[in-house]
Every structure is written in C-alpha cells, then in structure tokens.
Design a protein around this motif. Structure first.
Motif, PDB file in Angstrom:
ATOM      1  N   GLN A 170      -8.210 -13.288   4.643  1.00 48.98           N
ATOM      2  CA  GLN A 170      -7.054 -13.578   5.503  1.00 48.98           C
ATOM      3  C   GLN A 170      -5.861 -12.699   5.122  1.00 48.98           C
ATOM      4  OE1 GLN A 170      -6.478 -15.706   8.115  1.00 48.98           O
ATOM      5  NE2 GLN A 170      -8.648 -16.199   8.213  1.00 48.98           N
ATOM      6  N   LYS A 171      -5.612 -12.553   3.818  1.00 49.03           N
ATOM      7  CA  LYS A 171      -4.496 -11.713   3.368  1.00 49.03           C
ATOM      8  C   LYS A 171      -4.715 -10.257   3.778  1.00 49.03           C
ATOM      9  CE  LYS A 171      -4.795 -13.830  -0.739  1.00 49.03           C
ATOM     10  NZ  LYS A 171      -4.689 -14.014  -2.197  1.00 49.03           N
ATOM     11  N   GLU A 172      -5.942  -9.793   3.670  1.00 51.18           N
ATOM     12  CA  GLU A 172      -6.212  -8.416   4.088  1.00 51.18           C
ATOM     13  C   GLU A 172      -6.021  -8.260   5.593  1.00 51.18           C
ATOM     14  OE1 GLU A 172      -9.276  -6.805   0.694  1.00 51.18           O
ATOM     15  OE2 GLU A 172     -10.137  -7.625   2.525  1.00 51.18           O
ATOM     16  N   ASP A 173      -6.620  -9.174   6.354  1.00 51.90           N
ATOM     17  CA  ASP A 173      -6.568  -9.059   7.811  1.00 51.90           C
ATOM     18  C   ASP A 173      -5.158  -9.184   8.377  1.00 51.90           C
ATOM     19  OD1 ASP A 173      -9.311  -8.678   7.933  1.00 51.90           O
ATOM     20  OD2 ASP A 173      -9.759 -10.739   8.552  1.00 51.90           O
ATOM     21  N   PHE A 174      -4.331 -10.048   7.780  1.00 46.24           N
ATOM     22  CA  PHE A 174      -3.033 -10.347   8.377  1.00 46.24           C
ATOM     23  C   PHE A 174      -1.835  -9.767   7.637  1.00 46.24           C
ATOM     24  CE2 PHE A 174      -5.911 -13.604  10.012  1.00 46.24           C
ATOM     25  CZ  PHE A 174      -5.737 -13.375  11.367  1.00 46.24           C
ATOM     26  N   ILE A 175      -2.041  -9.228   6.435  1.00 44.91           N
ATOM     27  CA  ILE A 175      -0.927  -8.620   5.702  1.00 44.91           C
ATOM     28  C   ILE A 175      -1.230  -7.156   5.369  1.00 44.91           C
ATOM     29  CG2 ILE A 175       0.457  -8.698   3.584  1.00 44.91           C
ATOM     30  CD1 ILE A 175      -0.069 -11.779   3.579  1.00 44.91           C
ATOM     31  N   LEU A 176      -2.320  -6.936   4.660  1.00 45.54           N
ATOM     32  CA  LEU A 176      -2.592  -5.593   4.155  1.00 45.54           C
ATOM     33  C   LEU A 176      -2.944  -4.604   5.265  1.00 45.54           C
ATOM     34  CD1 LEU A 176      -2.747  -4.123   1.385  1.00 45.54           C
ATOM     35  CD2 LEU A 176      -5.219  -4.371   1.592  1.00 45.54           C
ATOM     36  N   TYR A 177      -3.852  -4.969   6.143  1.00 50.70           N
ATOM     37  CA  TYR A 177      -4.263  -4.029   7.187  1.00 50.70           C
ATOM     38  C   TYR A 177      -3.133  -3.744   8.180  1.00 50.70           C
ATOM     39  CZ  TYR A 177      -8.950  -4.910   5.292  1.00 50.70           C
ATOM     40  OH  TYR A 177     -10.039  -5.055   4.473  1.00 50.70           O
ATOM     41  N   PRO A 178      -2.336  -4.733   8.579  1.00 46.79           N
ATOM     42  CA  PRO A 178      -1.167  -4.387   9.404  1.00 46.79           C
ATOM     43  C   PRO A 178      -0.184  -3.449   8.684  1.00 46.79           C
ATOM     44  CG  PRO A 178      -1.685  -6.695   9.681  1.00 46.79           C
ATOM     45  CD  PRO A 178      -2.548  -6.189   8.549  1.00 46.79           C
ATOM     46  N   ALA A 179      -0.050  -3.631   7.365  1.00 50.55           N
ATOM     47  CA  ALA A 179       0.818  -2.709   6.600  1.00 50.55           C
ATOM     48  C   ALA A 179       0.244  -1.297   6.651  1.00 50.55           C
ATOM     49  CB  ALA A 179       0.960  -3.191   5.158  1.00 50.55           C
ATOM     50  N   ALA A 180      -1.066  -1.192   6.523  1.00 51.33           N
ATOM     51  CA  ALA A 180      -1.700   0.127   6.598  1.00 51.33           C
ATOM     52  C   ALA A 180      -1.484   0.740   7.975  1.00 51.33           C
ATOM     53  CB  ALA A 180      -3.195   0.016   6.297  1.00 51.33           C
TER      54      ALA A 180
ATOM     55  N   LEU B 230      -8.936   3.368   1.197  1.00 51.61           N
ATOM     56  CA  LEU B 230      -7.724   2.829   1.826  1.00 51.61           C
ATOM     57  C   LEU B 230      -6.567   2.670   0.850  1.00 51.61           C
ATOM     58  CD1 LEU B 230      -6.317   1.654   4.329  1.00 51.61           C
ATOM     59  CD2 LEU B 230      -7.236  -0.588   3.663  1.00 51.61           C
ATOM     60  N   PHE B 231      -6.828   2.114  -0.320  1.00 56.56           N
ATOM     61  CA  PHE B 231      -5.732   1.789  -1.225  1.00 56.56           C
ATOM     62  C   PHE B 231      -4.954   2.999  -1.732  1.00 56.56           C
ATOM     63  CE2 PHE B 231      -7.386  -2.652  -2.737  1.00 56.56           C
ATOM     64  CZ  PHE B 231      -7.318  -3.107  -1.433  1.00 56.56           C
ATOM     65  N   PRO B 232      -5.598   4.134  -2.046  1.00 52.62           N
ATOM     66  CA  PRO B 232      -4.786   5.260  -2.548  1.00 52.62           C
ATOM     67  C   PRO B 232      -3.680   5.716  -1.588  1.00 52.62           C
ATOM     68  CG  PRO B 232      -7.059   5.574  -3.176  1.00 52.62           C
ATOM     69  CD  PRO B 232      -7.040   4.395  -2.216  1.00 52.62           C
ATOM     70  N   PRO B 233      -3.970   5.991  -0.310  1.00 52.25           N
ATOM     71  CA  PRO B 233      -2.851   6.402   0.547  1.00 52.25           C
ATOM     72  C   PRO B 233      -1.880   5.255   0.830  1.00 52.25           C
ATOM     73  CG  PRO B 233      -4.865   6.249   1.852  1.00 52.25           C
ATOM     74  CD  PRO B 233      -5.255   6.092   0.411  1.00 52.25           C
ATOM     75  N   LEU B 234      -2.385   4.038   0.871  1.00 48.72           N
ATOM     76  CA  LEU B 234      -1.489   2.906   1.112  1.00 48.72           C
ATOM     77  C   LEU B 234      -0.573   2.684  -0.089  1.00 48.72           C
ATOM     78  CD1 LEU B 234      -0.657   0.825   3.177  1.00 48.72           C
ATOM     79  CD2 LEU B 234      -2.443  -0.690   2.292  1.00 48.72           C
ATOM     80  N   THR B 235      -1.093   2.900  -1.288  1.00 48.43           N
ATOM     81  CA  THR B 235      -0.266   2.791  -2.494  1.00 48.43           C
ATOM     82  C   THR B 235       0.846   3.837  -2.461  1.00 48.43           C
ATOM     83  OG1 THR B 235      -2.092   1.898  -3.795  1.00 48.43           O
ATOM     84  CG2 THR B 235      -0.291   2.900  -5.021  1.00 48.43           C
ATOM     85  N   GLU B 236       0.506   5.044  -2.021  1.00 52.30           N
ATOM     86  CA  GLU B 236       1.537   6.081  -1.882  1.00 52.30           C
ATOM     87  C   GLU B 236       2.618   5.651  -0.894  1.00 52.30           C
ATOM     88  OE1 GLU B 236      -0.077   9.916  -0.907  1.00 52.30           O
ATOM     89  OE2 GLU B 236      -1.578   9.779  -2.511  1.00 52.30           O
TER      90      GLU B 236
ATOM     91  N   ILE C 283       3.412   2.350   0.223  1.00 47.65           N
ATOM     92  CA  ILE C 283       4.172   1.109  -0.009  1.00 47.65           C
ATOM     93  C   ILE C 283       4.331   0.739  -1.475  1.00 47.65           C
ATOM     94  CG2 ILE C 283       3.533   0.179   2.249  1.00 47.65           C
ATOM     95  CD1 ILE C 283       1.610  -1.752   0.816  1.00 47.65           C
ATOM     96  N   GLY C 284       3.681   1.496  -2.357  1.00 44.83           N
ATOM     97  CA  GLY C 284       3.782   1.215  -3.782  1.00 44.83           C
ATOM     98  C   GLY C 284       2.624   0.353  -4.266  1.00 44.83           C
ATOM     99  N   PRO C 285       2.418   0.328  -5.589  1.00 40.40           N
ATOM    100  CA  PRO C 285       1.253  -0.361  -6.156  1.00 40.40           C
ATOM    101  C   PRO C 285       1.419  -1.868  -6.340  1.00 40.40           C
ATOM    102  CG  PRO C 285       2.491   0.696  -7.894  1.00 40.40           C
ATOM    103  CD  PRO C 285       3.166   1.073  -6.593  1.00 40.40           C
ATOM    104  N   VAL C 286       2.578  -2.386  -6.087  1.00 39.87           N
ATOM    105  CA  VAL C 286       2.796  -3.827  -6.280  1.00 39.87           C
ATOM    106  C   VAL C 286       2.662  -4.544  -4.946  1.00 39.87           C
ATOM    107  CG1 VAL C 286       4.256  -3.499  -8.302  1.00 39.87           C
ATOM    108  CG2 VAL C 286       5.293  -3.552  -6.048  1.00 39.87           C
ATOM    109  N   GLY C 287       2.865  -5.840  -4.957  1.00 41.36           N
ATOM    110  CA  GLY C 287       2.789  -6.607  -3.724  1.00 41.36           C
ATOM    111  C   GLY C 287       1.358  -6.799  -3.284  1.00 41.36           C
ATOM    112  N   PRO C 288       1.077  -6.589  -2.000  1.00 41.87           N
ATOM    113  CA  PRO C 288      -0.244  -6.926  -1.480  1.00 41.87           C
ATOM    114  C   PRO C 288      -1.391  -6.178  -2.138  1.00 41.87           C
ATOM    115  CG  PRO C 288       1.121  -5.912   0.241  1.00 41.87           C
ATOM    116  CD  PRO C 288       1.976  -6.084  -0.971  1.00 41.87           C
ATOM    117  N   ILE C 289      -1.199  -4.927  -2.488  1.00 39.00           N
ATOM    118  CA  ILE C 289      -2.293  -4.168  -3.108  1.00 39.00           C
ATOM    119  C   ILE C 289      -2.612  -4.743  -4.481  1.00 39.00           C
ATOM    120  CG2 ILE C 289      -3.025  -1.924  -4.001  1.00 39.00           C
ATOM    121  CD1 ILE C 289      -1.435  -0.659  -1.681  1.00 39.00           C
ATOM    122  N   ALA C 290      -1.603  -5.074  -5.249  1.00 35.91           N
ATOM    123  CA  ALA C 290      -1.831  -5.657  -6.575  1.00 35.91           C
ATOM    124  C   ALA C 290      -2.580  -6.983  -6.467  1.00 35.91           C
ATOM    125  CB  ALA C 290      -0.502  -5.850  -7.300  1.00 35.91           C
ATOM    126  N   VAL C 291      -2.234  -7.781  -5.472  1.00 35.27           N
ATOM    127  CA  VAL C 291      -2.912  -9.065  -5.266  1.00 35.27           C
ATOM    128  C   VAL C 291      -4.375  -8.840  -4.893  1.00 35.27           C
ATOM    129  CG1 VAL C 291      -2.985 -11.138  -3.813  1.00 35.27           C
ATOM    130  CG2 VAL C 291      -0.792 -10.288  -4.661  1.00 35.27           C
TER     131      VAL C 291
END
Length: 161
Positions: A129-139, A68-74, A76-84
């Motif tokens: 919670q951060k994954e369910d409500f921030i990261l996955y909706p971003a994906a 998941l993280f590689p295409p999401l990093t492409e 939205i970028g590597p900072v923010g939710p992925i870095a956390v």
C-alpha cells in the motif's frame, strides 16, 4: 514476455501477483497448522513458498532496489519513503529464508513456520500500500521521462535474467 510500457504499472502488476501467491502460502500453512498436510499438499506448499520468494526477490530486491530506488533517491533523498521501504525489505529478507528452511525440513514445524510467515504476511500488504500510494506517485512526479526509460530498460533486463 510482455514489453514493459510503464515500470510503475508493471510493479503494481507484480504486487497483485505476489499477494496472490502469498495467499496460496497462507492457505498451505493453515493446512500444516491444522495437521491436514498430505505429502502432495506439502510439496505444493513448498513450491508456492519458493515461487513467493523468487517473485519477491525479483520485484523488491532487484527491480525496486536496483532500478527504481537509485534515481528516486537522487530526486527525493534517501530518507522518508525509500528508507521505510528498504527497512521493510530487510525484514522480509530476514524471515523469508527462515520460512523456506522450515518448510523444507522433512517434518516442518508449523509453529516455527508461522512465526516467520506471520511477520511477512503482517508486513507485506501495508508495504505494498505504501509503495502503491506514496512511493510510486513520488516516482511519477519526480523522475524524468529519461530516468523512467532507464528504469524500464533495467526491468526488461531483469525479467530476461
């Protein structure tokens, strides 16, 4: 093995399973701390902790970080939710082996085990919670259908391994 239709739903299901196993480990550690640990209960705690570690490895370290993280990093970028999320993963990776190592001793030290467990148990619910409500909706909003298809295919490969 079930076919993965939506990788983000699959991750949410993983979360519920992982939190359930975490509660088993927490209960066992409570018994260990209270000095009420029979050999059978200790074996059960060790097994639950091993299952917890295996599930976290498949979910966080493999499915998220490899698929998941590689295409999401492409997107939205590597900072923010992925870095956390990655920082949380590294913290869990630091403490989980130490917890397992302590529990596998002939006479586990409850205080030492709790130090590592408390870090993990304090971090994991908020992380989820951060994954369910921030990261996955971003994906969901940033990844294309084709990218999600590749994520799904990789999840299926990892589930078979």
């Amino acid at each position: 093995m079930a076919t993965i239709v939506d990788p983000l739903t699959s991750l949410g299901e993983d979360h519920r399973r992982i939190l359930g196993i975490m509660e088993e480990v927490r209960h066992g550690l409570g018994q260990l701390t209270a000095g009420k640990m029979s050999p059978a209960a200790l074996a059960s705690l060790r097994q639950a902790a091993q299952t917890f570690a295996r599930e976290l490895d498949l979910h966080s370290m493999k499915k998220e970080e490899e698929a998941l993280f590689p295409p999401l990093t492409e997107a939205i970028g590597p900072v923010g939710p992925i870095a956390v999320m990655l920082a949380d993963h590294r913290e869990i990776e630091t403490h989980l082996p130490r917890l397992i190592e302590e529990l596998n001793k002939e006479r586990p030290d409850a205080v030492r085990a709790r130090i590592h467990a408390d870090v993990i148990f304090g971090l994991l619910p908020a992380h989820i919670q951060k994954e369910d409500f921030i990261l996955y909706p971003a994906a969901k909003s940033h990844l294309t259908r084709e990218q999600m298809g590749r994520v799904t295919a990789r999840f299926q490969e990892l589930d078979k391994a």
